[in-house]
Structures are given as C-alpha cells and as structure tokens.
Design an enzyme around this catalytic site. Structure first.
Site, mmCIF file in Angstrom:
data_model
loop_
_atom_site.group_PDB
_atom_site.id
_atom_site.type_symbol
_atom_site.label_atom_id
_atom_site.label_comp_id
_atom_site.label_asym_id
_atom_site.label_seq_id
_atom_site.Cartn_x
_atom_site.Cartn_y
_atom_site.Cartn_z
ATOM 1 C CE LYS B 76 -32.950 30.559 -0.169
ATOM 2 N NZ LYS B 76 -33.927 30.755 -1.189
ATOM 3 C CB SER B 151 -36.862 32.389 0.255
ATOM 4 O OG SER B 151 -36.376 31.771 -0.631
ATOM 5 C CB SER B 175 -37.359 32.724 -3.688
ATOM 6 O OG SER B 175 -38.251 32.365 -2.725
#
Lengths: 95, 482
Positions: B76, B151, B175
């Site tokens: 990420k 997210s 998330s």
C-alpha cells in the site's frame, strides 16, 4: 448545532487551511450533518468512566539518553522544496 | 500461475518450477496489461522488482532462503520505500521519495520478498471506497462500476484481479476488512501494536495498524510471520514475542465458542447478506463450534466516537505538511502564513481537509471536553463491552459490511453515509482488537465478508478459525475474470 460560514472560516484558520466561499458553504452543511452524528455520543452515560486514550494501556518505554540517529541532513534536505547551505528556506518572517 | 497464492508460489519456487525473475516478470506484464481498467497501482517498481528477483534467485541458488524469498507482493502506498515515491494517495506527497524504508517494508526486503509496486488508496487512508485518491478511483474487479472498498482499495483490487498474490494494507476503522469483504479476499487487521507503524504514514496513531490482503488465511499467516514483531523505533509497538502464525492453522474447531452480537444483525443489514452470514455461521456449527447470542450494547456509539478521535489525531498528525521540509509547496508564497495555507489547501483533497477541520474543531477551546474527552470515555465503554463478551465466548462473528460493494460516485456527496460504511468494523479499532474478514458467500454475484473478532494477540487463533472455514468452504477461491 448550526454552523455558519464564519465558524468554518474560524476553524479553517486554526487548521491553516484556506477555503473559497463555495467551499465554506458546502463545508458548513456537511459539518452540521457530521456533528449531528457525533452528538449521538451525548446520550451515553459516561460519568463514572475514565477516558481511554489508547486501547493497549501500557506506559511509554524509556531508554538511555544517547544519540542513536546518524546525521542525514543532506539526505533529508534533498527532498525539501527549498534549501540553501543546509537551511530550509521560507518567506521572510521579520522585516 | 496467477491463480496461485503466496503459499503456492513459495512451494513452486522451492521446487524450482519457475524462478522469481520469471514470476516477477509475469506479474509485471499482467499489471501493465490489466491495471489500466482498475487503477489499483499508483507506482510500478519494475526495475527494482527485477533486481530484487535476480538477487532472490541468486540467494536461493546459494541456499540462503526465507520461506517467502522471491515471492512478489505489493505494498500500500502508505508505507515508505527508499528510492520509490510514497504518495499516500495525496497531491501533498506526489513528489515525496522517503529516505528510509518502513519497518514493514524492511522486514519483507530482508526476507527476500519482491515489491511489484505501490497500490492506490484513499488519500491519507481517509475513505471507505478508494474514491478520495489524488490518483483517481479504483475499480472493483468483480464489477468495474463498483468501488473496491477503502481505504486499502488498491491493494484489494490488485489481489482480487490476480495482479499480485498478496499485498500489505492498513486499517484505522475498517480499511483492510471492508475492502476484503467487497473484493472477496481474506483481510487481517492484527492487534494494535503487533506490527510496527514506523515509516507507515500516520492517520490516527492510536488506531492505525498494518495488516494483509490475501486470497487465504494461510497466505495471511505467511505474511504476518514476516511483518509482526516488536520495533524499538515505534514506541507503541508491543514487546510480546511473536509466534509462527501457521502452526495452529490445522487445529480442529471442536468446542469453539462463537459470540453473535445482536447489534451486528440489526436494522440496516441487507437481508441477503444476513442470510449468507447465518449460513456461514452454521458451517462453524458443523465444524464443532457453538453459537451464542451476545450483546455489545454500546456498539452504536462507535462511529460517533471514532469520528471525533480519528479526525482529532489526524488534525495533529497532518499539521506536519507545511510546505517546508518535504512534499508539496505552493507557488510564490507572499508570506509564511500564505505558504502554510495555500500549500495545505492545494495539497490536500476535500475529505482530508474535512477531517482536519472536524479534528481541529473537536480539539478547540471550549469543545475539548464535550467532544474529545467524551469520545475517549465512549471508547472505554466499547472496550468494556468487548471485555465482558470475551469472558463468555472465544471469538465474535458477524458481517464485515452491511451490504455488498456500491457504485462509484453513489456516496461521495454524503460524508455521513460514507462514515457509516464502517459500522461493524470501527469498534474493533477503538478497542485495539484483531479482526479478520473472510469471504462467506455471494449476493447477486458479489462477494460478502464474515468478520471474526478475537481477543488481543489472538491472531494465531483467528487465522486457525479462518483457515478451517476455508477448508470447509470454497468462497475464498471464487474470482471474476478481468
């Protein structure tokens, strides 16, 4: 709670943000809805409770006061927007 | 080859079926071909990945191998990577190249794991749909008109589309678990403090935790083995010994006591999602577990308390972006005040600004006790609810999300409805507990997730439970060709 564009301007200034008039109007509307969500908390009886700032309640570890970091000034300043002679440059603060 | 998970690739590399360079090249080519439609990567690390793969193959030839040496994954774009841009999904960090690796990245590098690229995400991890990214929305591989969740939407979409076998992710209010549910993946959020936050760009420091998005619980265990551990550089990382998270995967579930919180099956839950979740729970009964209805009486307060605590911490954390030391800086500032204000107003997107302002308001003079202290007291109520429940049951189960993935653009104008997306996941972060979402059915051909919540540091047990469920069902193997 009613939130005005002036309230938003005050908060934006505290947060060092600059909003256009249109953004302020939109923000005021959204803020009211969000505060209505947040205000649901007030119905809970929490008088006897201590605030919980951290889920895992442990104290911060202490260590010897010795230098552990190496000097990486040049490396760190390579990514700065504006530097000169090892100093970060900002607009003039004092006349 | 692309249907493989991390465990399969590790076994194939060991057996010499293909080299790390071969599989890395194959994934890079697939990303370049398929990701145009998904937008799951912000940065592809082609050169570095191939160099890492060659080193991994050379080390394997010498016998210097970790179990995951040569396995390619994605990170990420919230984890700092030396020499590779770390944007956090924001214009503010569009030009930011960190001078160090996050501990999570360093741990994977040390194990010889390949970084294929950096995945898309909601800006500063603030969002539940991956629509707030400066680099554009990510599309769900199951249906490209839908969001992948957020997210960690880029990590989820990439794994679901077989652009990588696993990816790192972070979870502040859901998330990891919610995108796992929306994309048909296994998403593990470890206990707060189990994985180092050092070099992981901060959103809400008392809630942020790194974890994994994978195709199976076994793969999650293999990744957690690399990630978990005490880190002196993160003072909130917990100094408790880690374990081999694969050890207990095959333990039978006979006698497992599962708590079913009534609040997670109340109004607002889609009826078909509920049917599927109830069916999944009956699978656990077949595996020897018992179900018991429990109550988490204050869970309805969790979203409210979270939207004080997380923005408050974010407003403090994001004050560092001032246009002076790194990141975006506005053109021609007329004075210092103008430099700060225009840099921040131009560098941050709308949702980030909104949360900074909510946090600033909640912490401002006159409101601190009514909002911030009150929210922290609610946080204790929520933790007490879990503590009470865990005296009676071993784990808690329910839906990860009240519905399946929604359409891109459907909720962007209504922040409150977006905030309520995380209604079943947020309390877990407030209490610091570990949680995992596993695929548990399809509704209208879209995946749904079952959330399993455990006691602190029970990752090994959660992975065992998830793995046993995945031995008995095949929901986690379902995919959609893109």
């Amino acid at each position: 709670m009613s939130i005005s564009a002036d309230d938003i301007a005050y908060i934006a200034n505290l947060a060092r943000l600059q909003l256009s008039e249109a953004e302020k109007q939109k923000a005021a509307h959204n803020f009211e809805n969000i505060l209505a969500l947040i205000d649901q908390m007030q119905s809970a009886d929490t008088d006897q409770l201590e605030p919980l700032s951290h889920a895992i309640e442990t104290s911060q570890p202490l260590r010897e006061d010795i230098v552990t970091e190496q000097n990486q000034r040049d490396e760190l300043q390579k990514i700065a927007p504006k530097c000169e002679k090892g100093l970060y440059l900002v607009p003039k603060v004092l006349e | 080859m692309f249907k493989s998970g991390i465990a399969d690739i590790s076994r194939s590399l060991a057996a010499g079926e293909f080299s790390s360079e071969e599989i890395t090249k194959a994934y890079l080519a697939r990303i370049k071909e398929k990701d145009k439609e998904l937008n799951s990567f912000i940065t592809l690390c082609e050169e570095q990945a191939l160099a890492q793969a060659k080193t991994a193959d050379a080390n394997r030839a010498k016998g210097e191998v970790h179990l995951l040496t040569g396995v390619p994954i994605a990170h990420k774009d919230i984890f700092c990577t030396t020499g590779i841009r770390t944007s956090c999904g924001s214009r503010m960090l569009d030009n930011f190249i960190a001078p160090y690796n996050a501990t999570v990245v360093e741990n994977f590098n040390q194990a010889g794991v390949i970084t294929l690229g950096k995945t898309n995400m909601d800006e500063f991890a603030m969002g539940s749909s991956n629509e707030t990214s400066y680099y554009g929305a990510v599309h769900n591989p199951w249906n490209k008109e839908l969001v992948p969740g957020g997210s960690s939407g880029g990590s989820a979409a990439a794994v679901a589309a077989h652009l990588c076998p696993g990816a790192t992710a972070t979870d502040t209010g859901g998330s990891i678990r919610q995108p796992a549910a929306f994309c048909g993946l296994t998403g593990l959020k470890p206990t707060y403090g189990r994985v180092s936050r050092w070099g992981m760009i901060a959103f809400a420091s008392s809630l942020d935790q790194a974890g994994t998005l994978t195709r199976s619980a076994e793969d999650a265990a293999l990744m957690l083995n690399v990630m978990a551990g005490h880190d002196p550089k993160d003072s909130t990382s917990i100094n408790i010994a880690t374990e081999d998270y694969t050890t207990n995967l095959n333990k039978p579930l006979q006698g497992l006591k599962i708590g079913i919180p009534v609040q997670h099956f109340a109004k607002g839950l889609n009826a078909e999602v509920e049917t599927n979740i109830r069916y999944a729970l009956s699978e656990f009964e077949k595996l020897g577990a018992t179900l018991k209805e429990i109550s988490l009486p204050n869970s309805h307060q969790s979203v409210s308390a979270y939207y004080v605590i997380a923005p408050a911490e974010a407003s403090a954390n994001l004050s560092r972006y001032d246009g002076v030391r790194y990141g975006y800086r506005c053109e021609n500032p007329k004075d210092l005040e103008d430099l700060y204000k225009r840099t921040r107003s131009e560098g941050f997107g709308a949702e980030v600004k909104r949360r900074i302002m909510i946090g600033t308001y909640a912490l401002s003079a006159g409101y601190y006790d009514a909002y911030y202290i009150k929210a922290q007291k609610i946080r204790r109520l929520i933790k007490n609810d879990f503590d009470a429940a865990f005296t009676d049951v071993d784990v808690i189960m329910g839906p990860t999300s009240p519905h399946t993935a929604f359409k891109i653009g459907a909720q962007t104008n209504d922040p409150v409805s977006m905030y309520l997306e995380d209604i079943y996941t947020i309390a877990v972060n407030l209490a610091g507990l570990p949680g995992i979402s596993v695929p548990a059915g399809l509704v209208n051909n879209l995946p749904i997730g079952l959330q399993i919540i455990g006691k602190n540091f029970s990752e090994s047990h959660l992975l065992n439970i998830a793995h046993q469920f995945q031995q008995a069902t095949d929901w986690h193997t379902r995919t959609r060709e893109i």
